[in-house]
Design a protein around this motif. Sequence first.
Motif, PDB file in Angstrom:
ATOM      1  N   UNK A   1     -29.658  75.940 -22.759  1.00  0.00           N
ATOM      2  CA  UNK A   1     -28.357  76.332 -22.935  1.00  0.00           C
ATOM      3  C   UNK A   1     -27.519  75.001 -23.307  1.00  0.00           C
ATOM      4  N   UNK A   2     -26.705  75.172 -24.414  1.00  0.00           N
ATOM      5  CA  UNK A   2     -25.801  73.923 -24.659  1.00  0.00           C
ATOM      6  C   UNK A   2     -24.497  74.178 -24.494  1.00  0.00           C
ATOM      7  N   UNK A   3     -23.827  73.231 -23.860  1.00  0.00           N
ATOM      8  CA  UNK A   3     -22.307  73.204 -23.501  1.00  0.00           C
ATOM      9  C   UNK A   3     -21.599  72.108 -23.762  1.00  0.00           C
ATOM     10  N   UNK A   4     -20.659  72.389 -24.560  1.00  0.00           N
ATOM     11  CA  UNK A   4     -19.564  71.459 -24.901  1.00  0.00           C
ATOM     12  C   UNK A   4     -18.531  71.415 -23.527  1.00  0.00           C
ATOM     13  N   UNK A   5     -18.321  70.049 -23.294  1.00  0.00           N
ATOM     14  CA  UNK A   5     -17.399  69.880 -22.078  1.00  0.00           C
ATOM     15  C   UNK A   5     -16.375  69.076 -22.582  1.00  0.00           C
ATOM     16  N   UNK A   6     -15.147  69.544 -21.951  1.00  0.00           N
ATOM     17  CA  UNK A   6     -13.991  68.800 -22.264  1.00  0.00           C
ATOM     18  C   UNK A   6     -12.968  68.855 -21.346  1.00  0.00           C
ATOM     19  N   UNK A   7     -11.678  68.328 -21.341  1.00  0.00           N
ATOM     20  CA  UNK A   7     -10.477  68.414 -20.458  1.00  0.00           C
ATOM     21  C   UNK A   7      -9.364  67.980 -21.070  1.00  0.00           C
ATOM     22  N   UNK A   8      -8.383  67.884 -20.217  1.00  0.00           N
ATOM     23  CA  UNK A   8      -6.953  67.232 -20.672  1.00  0.00           C
ATOM     24  C   UNK A   8      -6.711  65.859 -19.921  1.00  0.00           C
ATOM     25  N   UNK A   9      -7.366  65.394 -18.912  1.00  0.00           N
ATOM     26  CA  UNK A   9      -7.240  64.496 -18.092  1.00  0.00           C
ATOM     27  C   UNK A   9      -7.693  63.134 -18.499  1.00  0.00           C
ATOM     28  N   UNK A  10      -8.812  63.146 -19.616  1.00  0.00           N
ATOM     29  CA  UNK A  10      -9.341  62.068 -20.092  1.00  0.00           C
ATOM     30  C   UNK A  10     -10.816  62.006 -19.560  1.00  0.00           C
ATOM     31  N   UNK A  11     -11.592  61.454 -20.259  1.00  0.00           N
ATOM     32  CA  UNK A  11     -13.067  61.298 -19.909  1.00  0.00           C
ATOM     33  C   UNK A  11     -13.370  60.495 -18.926  1.00  0.00           C
ATOM     34  N   UNK A  12     -12.523  59.760 -18.423  1.00  0.00           N
ATOM     35  CA  UNK A  12     -12.825  59.032 -17.236  1.00  0.00           C
ATOM     36  C   UNK A  12     -12.424  59.685 -15.672  1.00  0.00           C
ATOM     37  N   UNK A  13     -11.794  60.971 -15.823  1.00  0.00           N
ATOM     38  CA  UNK A  13     -11.132  61.532 -14.990  1.00  0.00           C
ATOM     39  C   UNK A  13     -12.362  61.903 -13.977  1.00  0.00           C
ATOM     40  N   UNK A  14     -12.049  61.966 -12.349  1.00  0.00           N
ATOM     41  CA  UNK A  14     -12.882  62.278 -11.638  1.00  0.00           C
ATOM     42  C   UNK A  14     -13.464  63.785 -11.822  1.00  0.00           C
ATOM     43  N   UNK A  15     -12.696  64.707 -12.098  1.00  0.00           N
ATOM     44  CA  UNK A  15     -12.796  66.019 -12.136  1.00  0.00           C
ATOM     45  C   UNK A  15     -14.041  66.338 -13.248  1.00  0.00           C
ATOM     46  N   UNK A  16     -13.675  65.823 -14.660  1.00  0.00           N
ATOM     47  CA  UNK A  16     -14.705  66.069 -15.428  1.00  0.00           C
ATOM     48  C   UNK A  16     -16.163  65.555 -15.252  1.00  0.00           C
ATOM     49  N   UNK A  17     -16.164  64.361 -14.421  1.00  0.00           N
ATOM     50  CA  UNK A  17     -17.532  63.598 -14.190  1.00  0.00           C
ATOM     51  C   UNK A  17     -18.408  64.396 -13.137  1.00  0.00           C
ATOM     52  N   UNK A  18     -17.422  64.864 -12.048  1.00  0.00           N
ATOM     53  CA  UNK A  18     -17.970  65.765 -11.314  1.00  0.00           C
ATOM     54  C   UNK A  18     -18.619  67.115 -11.925  1.00  0.00           C
ATOM     55  N   UNK A  19     -17.884  67.631 -12.796  1.00  0.00           N
ATOM     56  CA  UNK A  19     -18.368  68.750 -13.558  1.00  0.00           C
ATOM     57  C   UNK A  19     -19.633  68.438 -14.385  1.00  0.00           C
ATOM     58  N   UNK A  20     -19.598  67.379 -14.948  1.00  0.00           N
ATOM     59  CA  UNK A  20     -20.885  66.670 -15.806  1.00  0.00           C
ATOM     60  C   UNK A  20     -21.910  66.954 -14.874  1.00  0.00           C
ATOM     61  N   UNK A  21     -21.933  66.391 -13.609  1.00  0.00           N
ATOM     62  CA  UNK A  21     -22.934  66.145 -12.836  1.00  0.00           C
ATOM     63  C   UNK A  21     -23.632  67.513 -12.422  1.00  0.00           C
ATOM     64  N   UNK A  22     -22.525  68.590 -12.209  1.00  0.00           N
ATOM     65  CA  UNK A  22     -23.245  69.675 -11.672  1.00  0.00           C
ATOM     66  C   UNK A  22     -23.897  70.602 -13.000  1.00  0.00           C
ATOM     67  N   UNK A  23     -23.104  70.571 -14.017  1.00  0.00           N
ATOM     68  CA  UNK A  23     -23.620  71.395 -15.333  1.00  0.00           C
ATOM     69  C   UNK A  23     -24.927  70.583 -15.707  1.00  0.00           C
ATOM     70  N   UNK A  24     -25.074  69.651 -15.753  1.00  0.00           N
ATOM     71  CA  UNK A  24     -26.294  68.695 -16.260  1.00  0.00           C
ATOM     72  C   UNK A  24     -27.712  69.397 -15.400  1.00  0.00           C
ATOM     73  N   UNK A  25     -27.439  70.048 -14.423  1.00  0.00           N
ATOM     74  CA  UNK A  25     -28.553  70.740 -13.721  1.00  0.00           C
ATOM     75  C   UNK A  25     -28.949  72.053 -14.332  1.00  0.00           C
TER      76      UNK A  25
END
Length: 250
Positions: A1-25
């Motif tokens: 499965x291929x997922x495109x991840x984005x946000x509006x807080x910026x690539x450095x935001x804690x929220x997107x990085x936590x999401x990336x850690x989870x989705x990468x599994x």
Amino acid sequence: MRILVSNDDGYFAEGINCLIDALSTIAELTVVAPDRNRSGASNSLTLDNPIRVSRTEKGYYSVSGTPTDCIHLGTHHIMDETPDMVVAGINHGANLGDDVLYSGTVAAAMEGRALGMPSIAVSLHGLEGNHFSTAAHVVIKLIERLKTNPLPPDEILNINVPDVPLEDVAGIKITRCGKRHRHNTIVPSKDPKGREVFWLGPPAHGDDVSEGTDFYWIEKNYVAVTPLHVDLTAHPSIPIIEDWARDFKL
């Protein structure tokens, strides 16, 4: 499965990085996100300036444009194959009621759906942002369900998660958008040269927060899941307006 991840807080935001850690599994990820906070960008596109893209040390794509720009770039230029899904978030702060009209997080998901991909937007309710991992867990569970119960082709899910430990989440409720009170949120001020400037103040409290709304259930520690239409047409009004417009003369 291929997922495109984005946000509006910026690539450095804690929220997107936590999401990336989870989705990468569970998926192969491509992260294309703004290079700075673009909250409130809504569905805007960058039309009058070039968009610059750079790679971060983690391999993310940092974009000088809006969340909507990010989805276009990710889909049409950066990724070799069309993603199977777009996931936007985890936003630091809720997107409840008519917040969805302004949210860059929701706009990223809307753009993904408009381009033909199943899409969800996820936000963490509250200002402290202590439990992004709770929201990430909810996203994983909902993606598992969407695999066997896909959304209609013109809908996304707007997900708001209470900022509490996972064990304190009361459950999930399917909700409608509430409405914020439209009081004056303009804050006048002065710049260093004494010229008048204005700030947009904090979001107003809810006006329609009745049972069934996202406002109502998030305050009771439920995950509020609101289906949203990409097609904004008011279909029930078409025959009504056709009737009174039949003898309309210019």
